[in-house]
Design an enzyme around this catalytic site. Sequence first.
Site, PDB file in Angstrom:
ATOM      1  N   ARG A 275       0.809  -1.220   0.000  1.00  0.00           N
ATOM      2  CA  ARG A 275       0.000   0.000   0.000  1.00  0.00           C
ATOM      3  C   ARG A 275       0.848   1.278   0.000  1.00  0.00           C
ATOM      4  O   ARG A 275       0.541   2.239  -0.708  1.00  0.00           O
ATOM      5  CB  ARG A 275      -0.903  -0.009   1.241  1.00  0.00           C
ATOM      6  CG  ARG A 275      -1.977   1.042   1.256  1.00  0.00           C
ATOM      7  CD  ARG A 275      -2.640   1.102   2.637  1.00  0.00           C
ATOM      8  NE  ARG A 275      -3.058  -0.191   3.130  1.00  0.00           N
ATOM      9  CZ  ARG A 275      -4.268  -0.733   2.928  1.00  0.00           C
ATOM     10  NH1 ARG A 275      -5.191  -0.053   2.283  1.00  0.00           N
ATOM     11  NH2 ARG A 275      -4.551  -1.923   3.399  1.00  0.00           N
ATOM     12  N   TYR A 314     -14.589  -3.112   3.789  1.00  0.00           N
ATOM     13  CA  TYR A 314     -14.275  -2.765   5.173  1.00  0.00           C
ATOM     14  C   TYR A 314     -14.693  -1.357   5.549  1.00  0.00           C
ATOM     15  O   TYR A 314     -14.051  -0.714   6.370  1.00  0.00           O
ATOM     16  CB  TYR A 314     -12.800  -2.946   5.573  1.00  0.00           C
ATOM     17  CG  TYR A 314     -11.792  -3.475   4.618  1.00  0.00           C
ATOM     18  CD1 TYR A 314     -11.465  -4.833   4.647  1.00  0.00           C
ATOM     19  CD2 TYR A 314     -11.100  -2.624   3.756  1.00  0.00           C
ATOM     20  CE1 TYR A 314     -10.473  -5.311   3.808  1.00  0.00           C
ATOM     21  CE2 TYR A 314     -10.110  -3.114   2.925  1.00  0.00           C
ATOM     22  CZ  TYR A 314      -9.801  -4.469   2.953  1.00  0.00           C
ATOM     23  OH  TYR A 314      -8.818  -4.948   2.150  1.00  0.00           O
ATOM     24  N   CYS A 340     -26.496  -4.250  -7.921  1.00  0.00           N
ATOM     25  CA  CYS A 340     -27.684  -4.551  -7.125  1.00  0.00           C
ATOM     26  C   CYS A 340     -27.313  -5.102  -5.750  1.00  0.00           C
ATOM     27  O   CYS A 340     -27.534  -6.285  -5.451  1.00  0.00           O
ATOM     28  CB  CYS A 340     -28.584  -5.518  -7.881  1.00  0.00           C
ATOM     29  SG  CYS A 340     -29.104  -4.781  -9.426  1.00  0.00           S
ATOM     30  N   TYR A 368      -5.009  -2.203  -3.618  1.00  0.00           N
ATOM     31  CA  TYR A 368      -6.225  -2.957  -3.318  1.00  0.00           C
ATOM     32  C   TYR A 368      -7.426  -2.349  -4.045  1.00  0.00           C
ATOM     33  O   TYR A 368      -8.530  -2.291  -3.518  1.00  0.00           O
ATOM     34  CB  TYR A 368      -6.442  -3.061  -1.794  1.00  0.00           C
ATOM     35  CG  TYR A 368      -5.200  -3.607  -1.117  1.00  0.00           C
ATOM     36  CD1 TYR A 368      -4.853  -4.949  -1.287  1.00  0.00           C
ATOM     37  CD2 TYR A 368      -4.332  -2.783  -0.403  1.00  0.00           C
ATOM     38  CE1 TYR A 368      -3.679  -5.450  -0.727  1.00  0.00           C
ATOM     39  CE2 TYR A 368      -3.154  -3.286   0.156  1.00  0.00           C
ATOM     40  CZ  TYR A 368      -2.844  -4.625  -0.015  1.00  0.00           C
ATOM     41  OH  TYR A 368      -1.694  -5.122   0.522  1.00  0.00           O
TER      42      TYR A 368
HETATM   43  C1  LIG Z   1      -0.554  -7.944   2.203  1.00  0.00           C
HETATM   44  C2  LIG Z   1       0.819  -8.287   2.615  1.00  0.00           C
HETATM   45  C3  LIG Z   1       1.834  -7.332   2.555  1.00  0.00           C
HETATM   46  C4  LIG Z   1       1.616  -5.919   2.124  1.00  0.00           C
HETATM   47  O1  LIG Z   1       0.810  -5.197   2.991  1.00  0.00           O
HETATM   48  P1  LIG Z   1       0.621  -3.627   2.810  1.00  0.00           P
HETATM   49  O2  LIG Z   1      -0.268  -3.251   3.910  1.00  0.00           O
HETATM   50  O3  LIG Z   1       0.011  -3.415   1.476  1.00  0.00           O
HETATM   51  O4  LIG Z   1       1.975  -3.013   2.896  1.00  0.00           O
HETATM   52  C5  LIG Z   1       3.109  -7.721   2.920  1.00  0.00           C
HETATM   53  N1  LIG Z   1       3.378  -8.987   3.336  1.00  0.00           N
HETATM   54  C6  LIG Z   1       2.416  -9.932   3.393  1.00  0.00           C
HETATM   55  C7  LIG Z   1       2.772 -11.282   3.846  1.00  0.00           C
HETATM   56  C8  LIG Z   1       1.111  -9.620   3.043  1.00  0.00           C
HETATM   57  O5  LIG Z   1       0.168 -10.562   3.132  1.00  0.00           O
END
Ligand SMILES: *Cc1c(COP(=O)(O)O)cnc(C)c1O
Length: 414
Positions: A275, A314, A340, A368
Amino acid sequence: MSFSRQHGTLTVEDCAVDDLAARFGTPLYVYSRAAIESAWRAYDAAFADRDHLICYAVKANGSLAILQLLARLGSGFDIVSGGELERVLQAGGDPGRVVFSGVGKTTAEIERALEVGILAFNVESESELERLSEVATRLGREAPVSLRVNPDVDARTHPYISTGLRDNKFGIDIHAAEAVYTRAAERPGLRVEGLDFHIGSQLTELEPLADALSRSLALVDRLAEQGLPLKHLDIGGGLGIRYENETPPSPAALAESLGALLKDRPQRVLMEPGRAIVGAAGLLVSRVEYLKPGHRDFAIVDAAMTDLLRPALYDAWQRIEAVNTTADETRLYDVVGPVCETADVLGRERALALSPGALVAIFDAGAYGFVMASQYNARPRPAEVLVDGAEAHLIRARERVDDLWRGEHLLEAP
Ligand SMILES: *Cc1c(COP(=O)(O)O)cnc(C)c1O
């Protein structure tokens, strides 16, 4: 700044968003190359004073052109499926910089990862360890192993994206991990190299991460005493971004906070941000189809939960703005899609000045976003455009109607 307003019109770098919508249609994902690259570089610079590798979490946004940009910067990748591994390879990523996370790796996925030679398997259970050992031995390979420990800390984020509590399905209980390491070291076909954790996503505080690291380091020390020195520490991802009024720590603050704990440690540090690299770099642009005044004022737009699921999934809040400033009356709109489902809401009670045909931009949609898009209600998935200065590259064509039944078969006889 990658996103700004010029004469009342929203722009991404040097491209006007209304021009992009006219050229590529809506709903449309628009990303800024500069924003992605500067976020990655900020992370890289924060850890510059030690041996480190950023393994971008592909699941945040796995579009090939984005992976390609990151691969060119020298990024590694964190994958959670065989499909993501193929995406990384297709985009020119180096398999030697790939770590493989996830609780349910299949035999076929393990075989392929061994064949291309990934950097590490982040192993999440003892059964997985057993399977990995068996597959590696059968193929005459050695699998590089990192155990994903579950440090049992509360990441203080949304329960759906919290992963480091004992109740979660992720990782190996840190209290049991020492024994698992010892058994892993005895199994054939495995090379025990590291420790990994990832406690959750959209983290806005550093303390849970520092807690997870100090618990992990205590384990690392006990392992070293037993003659099991580790080569790398993977601190996971999870750093949040500012959607509304959160104040997430910067990568520099993260590096500083963990730096004290990591001081004089010889291990290479891996990290898995997703993210924080792409989240703020993308917009979802959508056109208003109808305004429906009443008890609540609805703005019905052509994007839906099928294009951007976070608000429905969420209850996530993402900023919404009109692309062009107008003289229309400002009202509090619930911005909803045509699907819908009552959950098909992109934002509630947003002060917007809109008329039918107007464009809205939903911010911070780079992570995401597209990856969670579906064809529910038989909606083709949107196009994606990467802006680079005054140029806009179509990096994914809008799906066509016949993409909706690709691979389907009608029955032959009546
Ligand atoms: C989803 C995930 C990330 C990345 O998470 P962010 O919040 O997008 O930084 C890193 N490592 C693992 C194992 C994940 O499942």
